[in-house]
Design a protein around this motif. Sequence first.
Motif, PDB file in Angstrom:
ATOM      1  N   ARG A 115      11.640   4.459   5.738  1.00  0.00           N
ATOM      2  CA  ARG A 115      10.676   3.199   4.643  1.00  0.00           C
ATOM      3  C   ARG A 115      10.751   4.219   3.187  1.00  0.00           C
ATOM      4  O   ARG A 115      10.557   3.751   2.078  1.00  0.00           O
ATOM      5  CB  ARG A 115       9.658   2.654   4.238  1.00  0.00           C
ATOM      6  N   MET A 116       9.653   5.209   3.476  1.00  0.00           N
ATOM      7  CA  MET A 116       8.936   6.161   2.647  1.00  0.00           C
ATOM      8  C   MET A 116      10.219   6.659   1.924  1.00  0.00           C
ATOM      9  O   MET A 116       9.990   7.247   0.730  1.00  0.00           O
ATOM     10  CB  MET A 116       8.289   6.964   3.494  1.00  0.00           C
ATOM     11  N   ARG A 117      11.122   7.388   2.501  1.00  0.00           N
ATOM     12  CA  ARG A 117      12.236   7.836   2.224  1.00  0.00           C
ATOM     13  C   ARG A 117      13.028   7.222   1.070  1.00  0.00           C
ATOM     14  O   ARG A 117      13.176   7.280  -0.386  1.00  0.00           O
ATOM     15  CB  ARG A 117      13.650   8.868   3.086  1.00  0.00           C
ATOM     16  N   GLU A 118      13.326   5.489   1.061  1.00  0.00           N
ATOM     17  CA  GLU A 118      13.522   4.877   0.219  1.00  0.00           C
ATOM     18  C   GLU A 118      12.695   4.354  -1.436  1.00  0.00           C
ATOM     19  O   GLU A 118      13.113   4.476  -2.420  1.00  0.00           O
ATOM     20  CB  GLU A 118      13.834   3.219   0.970  1.00  0.00           C
ATOM     21  N   ASN A 119      11.643   4.733  -0.459  1.00  0.00           N
ATOM     22  CA  ASN A 119      10.083   4.809  -1.954  1.00  0.00           C
ATOM     23  C   ASN A 119      10.579   5.953  -2.792  1.00  0.00           C
ATOM     24  O   ASN A 119      10.199   5.471  -3.906  1.00  0.00           O
ATOM     25  CB  ASN A 119       8.920   4.258  -1.320  1.00  0.00           C
ATOM     26  N   GLU A 154      12.840  14.327  -5.896  1.00  0.00           N
ATOM     27  CA  GLU A 154      13.868  14.674  -5.471  1.00  0.00           C
ATOM     28  C   GLU A 154      13.374  14.872  -3.970  1.00  0.00           C
ATOM     29  O   GLU A 154      12.189  15.522  -3.226  1.00  0.00           O
ATOM     30  CB  GLU A 154      13.931  16.181  -5.722  1.00  0.00           C
ATOM     31  N   VAL A 155      13.978  14.239  -2.804  1.00  0.00           N
ATOM     32  CA  VAL A 155      13.738  14.427  -1.116  1.00  0.00           C
ATOM     33  C   VAL A 155      14.153  15.306  -0.372  1.00  0.00           C
ATOM     34  O   VAL A 155      15.572  15.765  -0.422  1.00  0.00           O
ATOM     35  CB  VAL A 155      13.524  12.688  -0.790  1.00  0.00           C
ATOM     36  N   VAL A 156      12.887  16.016   0.610  1.00  0.00           N
ATOM     37  CA  VAL A 156      13.738  17.149   1.125  1.00  0.00           C
ATOM     38  C   VAL A 156      13.314  16.078   2.363  1.00  0.00           C
ATOM     39  O   VAL A 156      12.301  15.734   2.856  1.00  0.00           O
ATOM     40  CB  VAL A 156      13.140  18.375   1.344  1.00  0.00           C
ATOM     41  N   LEU A 157      14.054  16.207   3.524  1.00  0.00           N
ATOM     42  CA  LEU A 157      13.838  15.160   4.605  1.00  0.00           C
ATOM     43  C   LEU A 157      14.213  16.124   5.629  1.00  0.00           C
ATOM     44  O   LEU A 157      14.317  16.903   6.175  1.00  0.00           O
ATOM     45  CB  LEU A 157      15.491  14.473   4.894  1.00  0.00           C
ATOM     46  N   VAL A 158      12.692  15.246   6.248  1.00  0.00           N
ATOM     47  CA  VAL A 158      13.127  16.410   7.723  1.00  0.00           C
ATOM     48  C   VAL A 158      12.751  15.846   8.865  1.00  0.00           C
ATOM     49  O   VAL A 158      12.243  14.079   8.919  1.00  0.00           O
ATOM     50  CB  VAL A 158      11.136  17.000   7.930  1.00  0.00           C
ATOM     51  N   ASP A 159      14.216  15.461   9.990  1.00  0.00           N
ATOM     52  CA  ASP A 159      14.302  14.232  10.847  1.00  0.00           C
ATOM     53  C   ASP A 159      13.190  14.973  12.337  1.00  0.00           C
ATOM     54  O   ASP A 159      14.005  15.547  12.563  1.00  0.00           O
ATOM     55  CB  ASP A 159      15.594  14.273  10.708  1.00  0.00           C
ATOM     56  N   GLY A 192       0.873  -1.147   0.277  1.00  0.00           N
ATOM     57  CA  GLY A 192      -0.063  -0.093   0.085  1.00  0.00           C
ATOM     58  C   GLY A 192       0.957   1.518   0.423  1.00  0.00           C
ATOM     59  O   GLY A 192       0.818   2.426  -0.533  1.00  0.00           O
ATOM     60  N   MET A 193       1.490   1.149   1.049  1.00  0.00           N
ATOM     61  CA  MET A 193       3.104   2.193   0.752  1.00  0.00           C
ATOM     62  C   MET A 193       3.375   2.583  -0.006  1.00  0.00           C
ATOM     63  O   MET A 193       3.009   3.831  -1.230  1.00  0.00           O
ATOM     64  CB  MET A 193       3.945   2.555   1.723  1.00  0.00           C
ATOM     65  N   GLU A 194       4.151   1.437  -0.976  1.00  0.00           N
ATOM     66  CA  GLU A 194       4.886   1.867  -2.308  1.00  0.00           C
ATOM     67  C   GLU A 194       3.414   1.711  -3.704  1.00  0.00           C
ATOM     68  O   GLU A 194       4.216   2.993  -4.606  1.00  0.00           O
ATOM     69  CB  GLU A 194       5.292   0.222  -2.535  1.00  0.00           C
ATOM     70  N   ALA A 195       2.051   1.459  -3.537  1.00  0.00           N
ATOM     71  CA  ALA A 195       1.289   2.144  -4.962  1.00  0.00           C
ATOM     72  C   ALA A 195       1.042   3.714  -4.400  1.00  0.00           C
ATOM     73  O   ALA A 195       0.639   3.769  -5.444  1.00  0.00           O
ATOM     74  CB  ALA A 195       0.425   1.607  -4.102  1.00  0.00           C
ATOM     75  N   CYS A 196       1.454   4.203  -3.248  1.00  0.00           N
ATOM     76  CA  CYS A 196       0.926   5.335  -3.167  1.00  0.00           C
ATOM     77  C   CYS A 196       2.054   6.187  -3.532  1.00  0.00           C
ATOM     78  O   CYS A 196       2.222   6.858  -4.408  1.00  0.00           O
ATOM     79  CB  CYS A 196       0.844   5.550  -1.836  1.00  0.00           C
ATOM     80  N   PHE A 197       3.850   6.144  -3.228  1.00  0.00           N
ATOM     81  CA  PHE A 197       4.904   6.761  -3.733  1.00  0.00           C
ATOM     82  C   PHE A 197       4.529   6.039  -5.335  1.00  0.00           C
ATOM     83  O   PHE A 197       4.594   7.624  -5.771  1.00  0.00           O
ATOM     84  CB  PHE A 197       5.768   6.076  -2.780  1.00  0.00           C
ATOM     85  N   VAL A 198       4.076   5.263  -6.086  1.00  0.00           N
ATOM     86  CA  VAL A 198       4.707   4.613  -7.415  1.00  0.00           C
ATOM     87  C   VAL A 198       3.908   5.557  -8.115  1.00  0.00           C
ATOM     88  O   VAL A 198       3.884   6.246  -9.468  1.00  0.00           O
ATOM     89  CB  VAL A 198       4.781   3.723  -8.088  1.00  0.00           C
ATOM     90  N   LYS A 201       9.472  16.990  -6.426  1.00  0.00           N
ATOM     91  CA  LYS A 201       9.942  17.305  -4.666  1.00  0.00           C
ATOM     92  C   LYS A 201       9.027  17.025  -4.193  1.00  0.00           C
ATOM     93  O   LYS A 201       7.702  17.112  -4.049  1.00  0.00           O
ATOM     94  CB  LYS A 201      10.414  18.748  -5.131  1.00  0.00           C
ATOM     95  N   VAL A 202      10.261  16.495  -2.969  1.00  0.00           N
ATOM     96  CA  VAL A 202       8.517  15.126  -2.266  1.00  0.00           C
ATOM     97  C   VAL A 202       9.501  15.277  -0.754  1.00  0.00           C
ATOM     98  O   VAL A 202      10.565  15.014  -0.459  1.00  0.00           O
ATOM     99  CB  VAL A 202       8.848  13.745  -2.297  1.00  0.00           C
ATOM    100  N   MET A 203       8.239  16.112  -0.046  1.00  0.00           N
ATOM    101  CA  MET A 203       9.189  15.813   1.367  1.00  0.00           C
ATOM    102  C   MET A 203       8.746  14.660   2.572  1.00  0.00           C
ATOM    103  O   MET A 203       7.578  14.109   2.761  1.00  0.00           O
ATOM    104  CB  MET A 203       9.071  17.685   2.696  1.00  0.00           C
ATOM    105  N   ILE A 204       9.501  14.608   2.787  1.00  0.00           N
ATOM    106  CA  ILE A 204       9.338  13.255   3.862  1.00  0.00           C
ATOM    107  C   ILE A 204       9.789  13.482   5.397  1.00  0.00           C
ATOM    108  O   ILE A 204      10.718  13.802   5.835  1.00  0.00           O
ATOM    109  CB  ILE A 204      10.519  11.421   3.393  1.00  0.00           C
ATOM    110  N   CYS A 205       8.921  12.757   6.196  1.00  0.00           N
ATOM    111  CA  CYS A 205       8.810  13.470   7.393  1.00  0.00           C
ATOM    112  C   CYS A 205       9.690  12.030   8.262  1.00  0.00           C
ATOM    113  O   CYS A 205       8.566  10.867   7.760  1.00  0.00           O
ATOM    114  CB  CYS A 205       8.031  14.116   8.331  1.00  0.00           C
TER     115      CYS A 205
END
Length: 373
Positions: A99-103, A110-115, A73-79, A87-91
Amino acid sequence: MTIQRFFPPRRILMGPGPSDISSDVLQALSRPTVGHLDPLFIGMMDEVKTLLKYAFQTENDFTIPVSAPGSAGMEACFVNLIEPGDKVMICRNGVFGERMRENAIRSGAEVVLVDDEWGKPVSVDKVAAAFAENSDVKILAFVHAETSTGALSDAQALSKIAKQYDALTIVDAVTSLGGVPLKVDEWQLDAVYSGSQKCLSCVPGLSPVTFSPKAIAKIQARTTPVQSWFLDQSLVLGYWSGEGKRSYHHTAPVNSLYALHEALLGLYNEGLENAWQRHADMHQKLKQGLEELGFKYVVDEECRLPQLNSVYLPEGVDDAKTRQHLLEEYNLEVGGGLGALAGKVWRIGLMGYSAKNENVALCLKALQETIGK
Ligand SMILES: *Cc1c(COP(=O)(O)O)cnc(C)c1O
């Protein structure tokens, strides 16, 4: 050959999933298999969609179970939502954020990471600051209920920021659905996925997803095909909807869907609010007993998940040995820690059918006899 038929013991499942399954749901699973295009089965599929809309609190037409576990389900949303270069912001505040970041990376984003620190919720302020610096972000992705740590994030507040920048949201609701309030339409969430084996207490292997009209519009505007054939939701839709003319996409897991129908009907009959309250009540009872035994919670009270109690082990308690003892002597499964928390914490689940008085009582009694002084 000495292989024999497999008869598992009846365990009490109080880990991070799967959760206990009621005999009603197990019985539904063993009903006769029918064809996946049988008109009676298609009628049942329509009811599954209706019941899922209720569980997600949405009017989204595109609300179906993906025929695979929560990770799919996670992968379905991302792909489906991401096109290369977006540009995708990942928390990231635990295992599932990573795992979201990897997807996202595998989808060409292009990932913007918020840790955030493990055990803390996603910081709404940090996300607002990151958007101020990156106003061209197209998608914000975060985990509502981080099962690796037991932290609940404020999905409504995070979605509100994304809307200010006209960004879509991808939300992991695998552990939150059915256990804590989740209001897809009211909170304006766009692509939300869950899992069958956590607070829905169904068999593992199905992933309910829902897409808002805005998410569908982004998918329809794609200029590149979705990289995954199986998870391309525009193809799946021919099987899950379309008046009277359903077409073959893949063979649906027929019996697992009987079980999901039964589990969702149980949730509907109980009422979502009542289910949320039950999880909260059982959490309070368990918490009191755990604290008396010397366990300390990892997550601050105001953002603690009732369905996933993440607690530091009391001094001198051996993680692996004690969990093995609970499994062998009490048929009780509790979860160990993940990543940086491995060996230091337990994750005690109160998910779905597992969130009941007798489980809380058994867990506390078993712990009292095993580690109590
Ligand atoms: C369990 C879980 C998943 C993955 O689900 P699977 O069914 O194991 O693939 C994803 N996200 C969260 C928050 C989870 O708890």
